[in-house]
Design an enzyme around this catalytic site. Structure first.
Site, PDB file in Angstrom:
ATOM      1  N   THR A 145       0.825  -1.195   0.104  1.00  0.00           N
ATOM      2  CA  THR A 145       0.018   0.093  -0.039  1.00  0.00           C
ATOM      3  C   THR A 145       0.813   1.182  -0.018  1.00  0.00           C
ATOM      4  O   THR A 145       1.682   1.241   0.918  1.00  0.00           O
ATOM      5  CB  THR A 145      -0.850   0.126   1.275  1.00  0.00           C
ATOM      6  OG1 THR A 145      -1.815  -1.027   1.333  1.00  0.00           O
ATOM      7  CG2 THR A 145      -1.806   1.033   1.511  1.00  0.00           C
ATOM      8  N   GLU A 146       0.558   2.076  -0.728  1.00  0.00           N
ATOM      9  CA  GLU A 146       1.306   3.431  -1.131  1.00  0.00           C
ATOM     10  C   GLU A 146       2.910   2.994  -0.948  1.00  0.00           C
ATOM     11  O   GLU A 146       3.609   4.189  -0.602  1.00  0.00           O
ATOM     12  CB  GLU A 146       0.990   4.396   0.057  1.00  0.00           C
ATOM     13  CG  GLU A 146      -0.774   4.566   0.219  1.00  0.00           C
ATOM     14  CD  GLU A 146      -1.214   5.024  -1.020  1.00  0.00           C
ATOM     15  OE1 GLU A 146      -0.728   6.050  -1.462  1.00  0.00           O
ATOM     16  OE2 GLU A 146      -2.440   4.648  -1.323  1.00  0.00           O
ATOM     17  N   LEU A 147       3.177   1.914  -1.504  1.00  0.00           N
ATOM     18  CA  LEU A 147       4.831   1.870  -1.581  1.00  0.00           C
ATOM     19  C   LEU A 147       5.316   1.906  -0.075  1.00  0.00           C
ATOM     20  O   LEU A 147       6.694   2.265  -0.256  1.00  0.00           O
ATOM     21  CB  LEU A 147       5.481   2.788  -2.538  1.00  0.00           C
ATOM     22  CG  LEU A 147       5.151   2.507  -3.933  1.00  0.00           C
ATOM     23  CD1 LEU A 147       6.168   3.365  -4.923  1.00  0.00           C
ATOM     24  CD2 LEU A 147       5.149   1.012  -4.474  1.00  0.00           C
TER      25      LEU A 147
END
Lengths: 420, 409
Positions: A145-147
């Protein structure tokens, strides 16, 4: 030789409606289906459908030489099924070309890695199963998630058998090193790290139509030249961005679609360039160094950290309470309840409670369905309090209580009855 | 500057705003001659003092000129009439020669007087700045006389005062004429700006939104515990108890809250024409014991109430700006404000509601009282945010506008 690696993030949360204190014990429809449908259909029309059509055309035109990758969250895929099945069909068409790779992520686009590894593994597995079912692929490359990334995540994913992982190429983790090579994490010698080239990615994703930018307008010639300059000085340019960049963040009239249509022609004209998907990149190149990333990094905001989701006490309290009731929710055996609980793990719910944007008022506000972050917290906690009632009503009659309750009368009254 | 009486003799918000703005302008080296109606205290003498306002502000840059007049900041026709007749009785009819027999004639008389004084005393100035409609005719007269640029400052319009019903066409006409005549119109919010554009048909390009700020008193030293809070949490309404402030919505929300949480007390502080009805209504609802009506409270009392309360609610039907929530936040009390207020355009750390959505108000009251993390955050962040509403930045904006209008002249 330099490879260009496109990865597009596709995610839509199941937004909660303004669930009131007075709904607790009376209402189980937590979601703003009107808004969710509206957003999905709007983005489908402006971005998903035209951009998928363009990518398909480009793949066909370049006969397998143009490739891209996607990460589709489970909540987005479910909403395609409900609100925009034609979008799902167009992704399937892309999958059939063999030039499109689908990455692994948590089904609910959650922060579960930070809170519960068991939940995290379940969500990754559920997501992989969904990708297999829809597109016939078994993901081998993971993006969180979101890097969000750290040494610990690299180690965990290596143990799960993934061969590569995507992360932000933030200055504070790279220092003098270039994002245009592969690395490994100090904790995981086998798994390869693909780092986002944030300058070249954000030139398209954020700055493309910014008239205040000294490189505006961004032409295909100029951008190709920047990419070609890397040749001889790197193996891969990782262009990672939200898919909504195309048509939604950068509107059609900015020329973003024309830009993308011409870009592959221009880049492929140079004999040393090619396009690769993340797993092909991992196959083709060897790591040049080892990174030691103890603290979590992400691709969010200037800080590139977790402060967008976990920057204030409301965010911490709500997520702590959520994971605290997990075992009892699962033990209830109530499939609908478990599903509702999992949807609450979606990171967006915590993003909406972010207060740090008050100072720089930017993208956070644009994506927030609530008037204020406080309303996001109220709706979330009200829903959570209702879930506790449902847990208590389950056959096991579990004793369970949140530390934050809106009213004793509402959350301790006998189950199954209207309370007023 | 044409405005209203300075503290301690002011009637309400506009007086405070005029005072704070004038002071802040003076601190930025703007010389202000402040002309205002002085009320009936000087009934025997129809004269004006031009005095250096050292007693109020230790600064030679402000001069005060008081003109004996019965004008007040908020009055409509009937209020003026009542006051006029009272003064007439008290002076045995002498006042009849001094003041206009109705509000409109008094406004005209005030305008004549202002023009006369400015000429007689040879007052020099570069910009005319007038606050709300009753001073507009005076400002127009001065502009005609001197050719100086004119700025009108709209704190409230006739539409806001009447809730949109039965706006007095004579008042409307004066408001509109003043705005048309002005070189620049300042409004205290976008809400009022839109009103000026859509209901007064004023060119939006000549309207500037200048939000108010607030001058904070010292936080009162208080005992940490209050008797009233031994059992209950406290929710506060403070303001005029009139239609515009939405006291009835406050009561409706109180009832809903009390249905699920009896340990809450509600304080409705302030006086106004709806107060008797509100007291009756609380009794009818059967929540009479839970709602306290202390009547009008002075500023210091107000500060104590803010400190005592766990939550402040401003359910205004229409609120051009709305200073009170800022005062509550300064005392560390979280606030719920209606979206129909100017302040909700700029305030981040507040809960926002539609004034008519009683269930949502009750929902947010319960959440704010019981979700401790959120209460703490609102309290803490709100207290920091409120300090950014300072008069110096407002004066800076106004000064910039003065430069623009005099340059353009």
């Amino acid at each position: 030789m330099v490879s260009i690696c496109f990865y597009f993030q596709v995610h839509q949360p199941e937004r909660l409606r303004k669930y009131s204190v007075f709904d607790i014990g009376n209402q189980r429809n937590y979601y703003d289906e009107v808004k969710n449908r509206e957003v999905m259909q709007k983005v489908a029309k402006k971005c998903y459908l035209p951009m998928n059509a363009l990518l398909l055309k480009l793949i066909q035109r370049h006969k397998g030489r143009f490739k891209v990758s996607f990460s589709l969250s489970g909540t987005a895929m479910e909403q395609f099924e409900r609100f925009a099945p034609e979008v799902l069909e167009s992704f399937k068409a892309l999958a059939r070309t063999g030039c499109v790779e689908f990455l692994a992520e948590t089904y609910y686009h959650s922060l579960s890695f930070l809170y519960n590894k068991e939940e995290f593994d379940e969500q990754v597995a559920a997501h992989a199963a969904k990708i297999k079912e829809l597109f016939g692929q078994q993901p081998t490359v993971f993006r969180n998630t979101e890097l969000i990334f750290s040494n610990e995540l690299a180690h965990h994913m290596e143990e799960q058998g993934f061969k590569a992982i995507l992360a932000e190429g933030a200055d504070h983790i790279l220092g003098w090193k270039s994002p245009n090579f592969l690395y490994t994490a100090v904790t995981a010698p086998k798994i390869k790290l693909l780092l986002k080239n944030y300058k070249l990615s954000d030139d398209v994703a954020f700055r493309f139509s910014n008239k205040g930018w000294n490189e505006h307008p961004l032409t295909v010639d100029k951008y190709s030249e920047w990419i070609n300059n890397v040749n001889g000085n790197g193996n891969v340019i990782n262009l990672f961005m939200d898919y909504e960049t195309f048509g939604e963040h950068q509107w059609e009239d900015t020329g973003i679609f024309e830009f993308m249509e011409r870009l592959p022609d221009d880049l492929l004209r140079h004999p040393d360039n090619d396009f690769k998907t993340p797993s092909e990149v991992a196959e083709a190149y060897e790591p040049v160094g080892v990174l030691d990333i103890h603290n979590f990094v992400s691709w969010a905001d200037i800080e590139r950290d977790l402060s967008a989701w976990l920057g204030n006490k409301m965010q911490h309290t709500s997520i702590d309470e959520l994971y605290r009731i997990r075992d009892k929710v699962l033990a209830s055996g109530d499939a609908q309840l478990i599903n509702d609980w999992k949807k609450l793990t979606t990171s967006d719910h915590f993003y909406y409670m972010c207060t740090k944007w008050f100072s720089d008022g930017d993208v956070h506000k644009y994506f927030n369905p609530y008037d204020t972050p406080y309303e996001g917290y109220i709706a979330f906690m009200n829903v959570l309090n209702d879930m506790v009632l449902r847990v208590k009503a389950a056959p096991e009659k579990t004793a369970l209580q949140l530390t934050e309750q809106p009213s004793k009368l509402l959350v301790t009254a006998p189950e199954g009855k209207k309370r007023w | 500057m044409l405005g209203w009486e300075f503290p301690p003799y002011f009637a309400g918000g506009v007086g405070t705003v005029c005072y704070s703005l004038t002071k802040a302008l003076a601190q930025r080296d703007v010389e202000v001659t402040y002309i205002m109606p002085s009320g009936p205290r000087n009934v025997s003498a129809d004269f004006v003092n031009l005095m250096v306002a050292d007693n109020l502000i230790a600064d030679g840059r402000i001069k005060l000129a008081k003109i004996a007049s019965l004008l007040g900041a908020y009055e409509g026709m009937p209020e003026y009439q009542a006051w006029y007749e009272k003064v007439l009785r008290e002076t045995g009819g002498k006042a009849g020669k001094l003041y206009g027999h109705n509000l409109l004639t008094e406004i005209e008389r005030f305008a004549e007087k202002v023009a006369m004084i400015v000429q007689e005393l040879g007052i020099e100035f570069d910009v005319i700045h007038a606050h709300d409609w009753t001073t507009f005719p005076a400002a127009m007269k001065l502009k005609e006389l001197t050719g100086k640029p004119m700025v009108v400052h709209v704190h409230i319009t006739e539409f806001d005062k009447t809730g949109g019903n039965h706006a007095d066409p004579r008042v409307y006409a004066i408001e509109r004429k003043g705005m048309l005549f002005a070189d620049r119109v300042l409004t205290v919010s976008n809400l009022i700006k839109n009103r000026c554009v859509h209901q007064y048909f004023i060119d939006p390009n000549k309207i500037s939104v200048v939000y108010n700020a607030v001058e904070f008193n010292q936080r009162p030293a208080l005992p940490e515990t209050f008797q009233i809070k031994a059992q209950d949490k406290v929710v506060l309404f403070l303001g005029r108890v009139t239609l515009q402030k939405g006291p009835d919505y406050f009561l409706e929300a109180a009832r809903k809250v009390l249905e699920v949480d009896p340990n809450v007390k509600f304080i409705m502080a302030g006086s106004g024409d709806m107060l008797p009805r509100m007291i009756e209504r609380a009794a009818e609802m059967g929540i009479g014991k839970k709602v306290i009506f202390p009547g009008f409270v002075a500023r210091e009392e107000g500060d104590k109430l803010y400190r005592m309360a766990d939550l402040f609610v401003m359910p205004s039907v229409s609120e051009p700006f709305g200073l009170v929530p800022l005062e509550a936040m300064y005392q560390g009390t979280p606030v719920i404000i209606s979206k129909q207020s100017g302040i909700s355009e700029v305030l981040n750390n507040a809960l926002k509601v539609d004034f008519w959505d009683v269930e949502d108000i009750a929902n947010k009251i319960l959440a704010a009282l019981h979700y401790g993390t959120m209460h703490q955050q609102l309290r803490h962040e709100g207290n920091i945010e409120v300090q950014s509403f300072n008069w110096d930045s407002v004066a800076q904006e106004v000064q910039q506008i003065y430069h623009e209008v005099s340059g353009a002249w």
